[in-house]
Design a protein around this motif. Structure first.
Motif, short mmCIF file in Angstrom:
data_model
loop_
_atom_site.label_atom_id
_atom_site.label_comp_id
_atom_site.label_asym_id
_atom_site.label_seq_id
_atom_site.Cartn_x
_atom_site.Cartn_y
_atom_site.Cartn_z
N LEU A 236 31.78 30.71 54.52
CA LEU A 236 30.56 30.04 54.09
C LEU A 236 29.58 29.95 55.27
N ASP A 237 28.39 30.51 55.06
CA ASP A 237 27.34 30.48 56.08
C ASP A 237 26.37 29.34 55.80
N LEU A 238 25.49 29.06 56.75
CA LEU A 238 24.62 27.89 56.69
C LEU A 238 23.18 28.29 56.98
N TYR A 239 22.26 27.94 56.06
CA TYR A 239 20.84 28.18 56.28
C TYR A 239 20.13 26.85 56.43
N VAL A 240 19.33 26.72 57.50
CA VAL A 240 18.63 25.48 57.82
C VAL A 240 17.14 25.76 57.85
N THR A 241 16.36 24.97 57.10
CA THR A 241 14.90 25.13 57.11
C THR A 241 14.28 24.13 58.07
N ASN A 242 13.23 24.59 58.74
CA ASN A 242 12.54 23.80 59.74
C ASN A 242 11.03 23.85 59.54
N ASP A 243 10.35 22.92 60.15
CA ASP A 243 8.92 23.09 60.38
C ASP A 243 8.82 23.95 61.64
N GLY A 244 8.85 25.26 61.43
CA GLY A 244 8.99 26.22 62.52
C GLY A 244 10.09 27.20 62.17
N THR A 245 10.67 27.80 63.18
CA THR A 245 11.67 28.86 62.97
C THR A 245 12.92 28.33 62.26
N ASN A 246 13.29 29.00 61.16
CA ASN A 246 14.49 28.63 60.42
C ASN A 246 15.73 29.24 61.07
N ARG A 247 16.89 28.75 60.68
CA ARG A 247 18.16 29.22 61.24
C ARG A 247 19.07 29.75 60.13
N LEU A 248 19.72 30.83 60.39
CA LEU A 248 20.80 31.33 59.54
C LEU A 248 22.05 31.40 60.41
N PHE A 249 22.92 30.42 60.23
CA PHE A 249 24.15 30.36 61.02
C PHE A 249 25.25 31.12 60.28
N ARG A 250 25.62 32.27 60.83
CA ARG A 250 26.69 33.06 60.23
C ARG A 250 28.04 32.51 60.68
N ASN A 251 28.91 32.29 59.72
CA ASN A 251 30.24 31.73 59.97
C ASN A 251 31.15 32.85 60.47
N ARG A 252 31.66 32.71 61.70
CA ARG A 252 32.55 33.72 62.27
C ARG A 252 33.96 33.64 61.71
N GLY A 253 34.29 32.55 61.04
CA GLY A 253 35.62 32.40 60.47
C GLY A 253 36.62 31.76 61.40
N ASP A 254 36.18 31.37 62.59
CA ASP A 254 37.08 30.74 63.56
C ASP A 254 36.61 29.32 63.92
N GLY A 255 35.77 28.75 63.10
CA GLY A 255 35.25 27.42 63.38
C GLY A 255 33.93 27.43 64.11
N THR A 256 33.40 28.60 64.43
CA THR A 256 32.14 28.69 65.15
C THR A 256 31.13 29.50 64.34
N PHE A 257 29.86 29.30 64.66
CA PHE A 257 28.76 29.97 63.99
C PHE A 257 27.83 30.60 65.02
N GLU A 258 27.08 31.63 64.58
CA GLU A 258 26.04 32.22 65.41
C GLU A 258 24.76 32.32 64.60
N ASP A 259 23.62 32.04 65.27
CA ASP A 259 22.33 32.10 64.58
C ASP A 259 21.86 33.54 64.52
N VAL A 260 21.73 34.09 63.30
CA VAL A 260 21.32 35.48 63.12
C VAL A 260 20.04 35.57 62.32
N ALA A 261 19.27 34.48 62.25
CA ALA A 261 18.08 34.44 61.41
C ALA A 261 17.08 35.53 61.80
N LEU A 262 16.85 35.72 63.09
CA LEU A 262 15.87 36.71 63.51
C LEU A 262 16.32 38.12 63.16
N SER A 263 17.55 38.47 63.48
CA SER A 263 18.03 39.82 63.20
C SER A 263 18.18 40.08 61.70
N ALA A 264 18.44 39.00 60.93
CA ALA A 264 18.57 39.15 59.48
C ALA A 264 17.22 39.18 58.78
N GLY A 265 16.16 38.77 59.47
CA GLY A 265 14.82 38.80 58.89
C GLY A 265 14.45 37.60 58.07
#
Length: 602
Positions: A168-197
């Motif tokens: 399960l991944d997480l999308y966060v909306t902001n007043d400004g740049t949004n975040r798409l946190f990709r779930n690595r499956g090991d308890g950690t996430f990485e923000d891939v919003a820019l590369s994902a478009g």
């Protein structure tokens, strides 16, 4: 008798008759006025009957004894929204939301709460928080998971497995740049919003997930609000400027609307914005929320958008009727009666048809929360004799209107609070008007717990416990059975205060059935689930109940009353496939997508 004397007596009789007639009329008028004075409130002395809130009839004897207990801090959900002093800005007063999702795959739901920086800038105190659910107790795992986003001005959050890897991944909306946190499956996430478009850069608010083109990949609709100008940008002296009266920085009409995005999933981890080509960018709408749901029953996900002080939009998905193979939408708001121009915030989807309407019919109704003096709305789906789809406002019929006139509504949910088999409505409120004695604080409001008796709704919040009786600066609302006991609990985000977790401690002999869908996210979002009970059918639409800047837990909880089992469950998946299971006992049931199970009948 002379002629003169005869004429004189005749006139005497005439004047006497006129006098008697006038006297009778005067007496009748006086009597009428006296009677009218006794019954007409316009003439009555109202000092003894004036009340500060709208009165309803007494609660029916069968009304349940709802009980909710606030347990957030005692279970480890500890944080405060909005650090620092209030600065009288629309961005700060509008947020924020929260979302439930099983990020670690252990079967219970974790809670993500959104925050924003204060006047002193980003800090640990202003970061978003992720609380892992460990069997009903919560642990703050924000830092180890890497999802704090302390520099983001947070608005909303939602969970979805956008890349189909089972996590399960997480999308966060902001007043400004949004975040798409990709779930690595090991308890950690990485923000891939820019590369994902999908980073965007506008003031983003609510989102909707759904495979609108049925290509097997999960797409994303992103709401953008207004082009907000800071005090400095607008020419004010400094951010500490004190205004007399209400400043323009609190009025959404002061700012231009921003276009929305429809991110089509390419299937390789990236998205393409096709909002303009599909006709759903809605550049004139100040959008706060949206849902993907098959509103017209043709098998394709339609799109409904909640706009603030601008018309709401119903975009019908043309599906196979689209020209040249490019899927498009057609805007049918005015034709369907859904072009609501009020200040729309929260949005909830469910089948609320009551007994007098023939019971649930499988068509989704929409409940919408509004700004003060505008009343909330309940749009009931109706198919006319000519086959046209209409949504008719039945708010007052169900007694949901007048009670909300002095409230500002936000997050909402259609859930069965007492497990009697009928959908109830929850709405959290919190005014955007300032306290006259202290403009650094907003006016708090009480929440609503509308219990459905089959013909109308009763607000049971004043009777359901200390937390539901209190006034709050409510914003986001997310429902979940976080402790796995078969009833619906409520998480609430409050503006510049602590989040609430209202545990449902209602004592009842009623049972429930929890339906969990397993399969591709693209087939789950928008899937219609029908449960057949002894009292008739019940319907839910998976992932379509939008709330405000928030996301409910995905499990669907059906109240069964005294039934120990249901005769059948049928799932119409968003990709058009069906799954059916017969004779299912109360409790938790997992229904798999036919592509996962290899069988359409289970």
């Amino acid at each position: 008798m002379t002629r003169r004397r005869w004429i004189s007596r005749r006139w005497q009789k005439i004047w006497m008759a006129i006098g008697v007639t006038c006297l009778v009329i005067a007496m009748m008028v006086a009597l009428g006025l006296w009677v009218d004075r006794q019954r007409n409130t316009d003439f009555a002395d109202a000092r003894g009957s004036v009340v500060s809130e709208l009165r309803h009839t007494e609660l029916p004897e069968e009304a349940p004894q709802l009980r909710f207990v606030e347990v957030a801090e005692s279970l480890g959900i500890q944080m405060r929204h909005g650090p620092g002093a209030r600065r009288r800005l629309l961005t700060e007063d509008s947020g924020s939301g929260l979302a439930w999702g099983d990020v670690d795959g252990d079967g219970d739901f974790d809670l993500y709460v959104v925050n924003f920086p204060g006047p002193d800038g980003p800090s640990e105190e202003s970061a978003n928080r992720l609380f892992r659910n460990d069997g009903g107790d919560f642990t703050d795992v924000t830092d180890s998971a890497g999802v704090a986003d302390a520099v983001g001005f947070g608005m909303g959050a939602s969970f979805a497995d956008y890349d189909g890897d089972g996590h399960l991944d997480l999308y966060v909306t902001n007043d400004g740049t949004n975040r798409l946190f990709r779930n690595r499956g090991d308890g950690t996430f990485e923000d891939v919003a820019l590369s994902a478009g999908v980073a965007d850069g506008l003031w983003s608010t609510g989102v909707a997930w759904g495979d609108f083109d049925r290509d097997g990949d999960l797409d994303l609709y992103l709401c953008n609000y207004v082009h907000f100008l800071t005090l400095e940008e607008a020419g004010a002296i400094d951010s500490g400027t004190q205004f007399e009266g209400v400043p323009f920085t609190l009025n959404p009409n002061s700012y231009n609307a921003q276009p929305n995005r429809l991110y089509r999933n390419r299937g390789d981890g990236t998205f393409a914005d096709v909002a303009v080509a599909a006709g759903v960018d809605d550049p004139e709408g100040r959008s706060l929320g949206a849902t993907f749901c098959d509103l017209d029953g043709d098998g394709w996900l339609d799109l409904y958008v909640n706009n603030d002080v601008s018309q709401n939009r119903f975009f019908r998905n043309l599906g196979h009727d689209a020209l040249e193979g490019e899927l498009q939408f057609v805007e049918l708001s005015a034709m369907t009666g859904t072009a609501d121009p009020r200040g729309s915030m929260g949005l909830s989807i469910g089948d609320l048809a009551g007994a007098e309407d023939g019971g649930p019919d499988g068509r989704p109704e929409m409940f919408i929360t509004h700004w003060i003096a505008q009343e909330n709305a309940l749009y009931q789906a109706v198919v006319t004799t000519g086959g046209a789809l209409e949504f008719r406002d039945k708010t007052r019929k169900y007694r949901l209107g007048e009670v909300s006139t002095d409230m500002v509504g936000w997050g909402t949910a259609m859930v069965d609070l007492d497990r009697d088999g009928r959908l109830d409505i929850v709405a959290v409120n919190g005014s955007t008007l300032e306290r006259p004695s202290d403009t650094s604080r907003l006016i708090a409001d009480k929440m609503f717990l509308f219990w459905n008796d089959g013909t109308r709704f009763y607000d049971l919040a004043p009777h359901a416990g200390t937390a539901t009786r209190r006034e709050h600066d409510g914003r986001g609302l997310a429902a979940a059975d976080y402790d796995g006991d078969g009833d619906v609990d409520l998480a609430i985000s409050t503006n510049r205060n602590r989040p609430l977790l209202l545990r449902n401690d209602t004592e009842t002999s009623h049972r429930s059935l929890t339906v969990r869908l397993a399969g591709p996210a693209s087939a789950r979002f928008g899937a219609r689930v029908e449960v057949r009970t002894s009292a008739g059918p019940q319907f839910r639409w998976w992932g379509a109940d939008a709330s405000f800047l928030s996301m409910h837990a995905p499990d669907l909880i059906f109240g069964l009353g005294q039934d120990a089992a249901v005769s059948s469950i049928e799932v119409l998946w968003a990709d058009g496939q069906r799954s059916t299971r017969q004779e299912v006992r109360a409790g938790l049931v997992v229904l798999e997508h036919p592509g996962e199970s290899g069988d359409t009948l289970r």
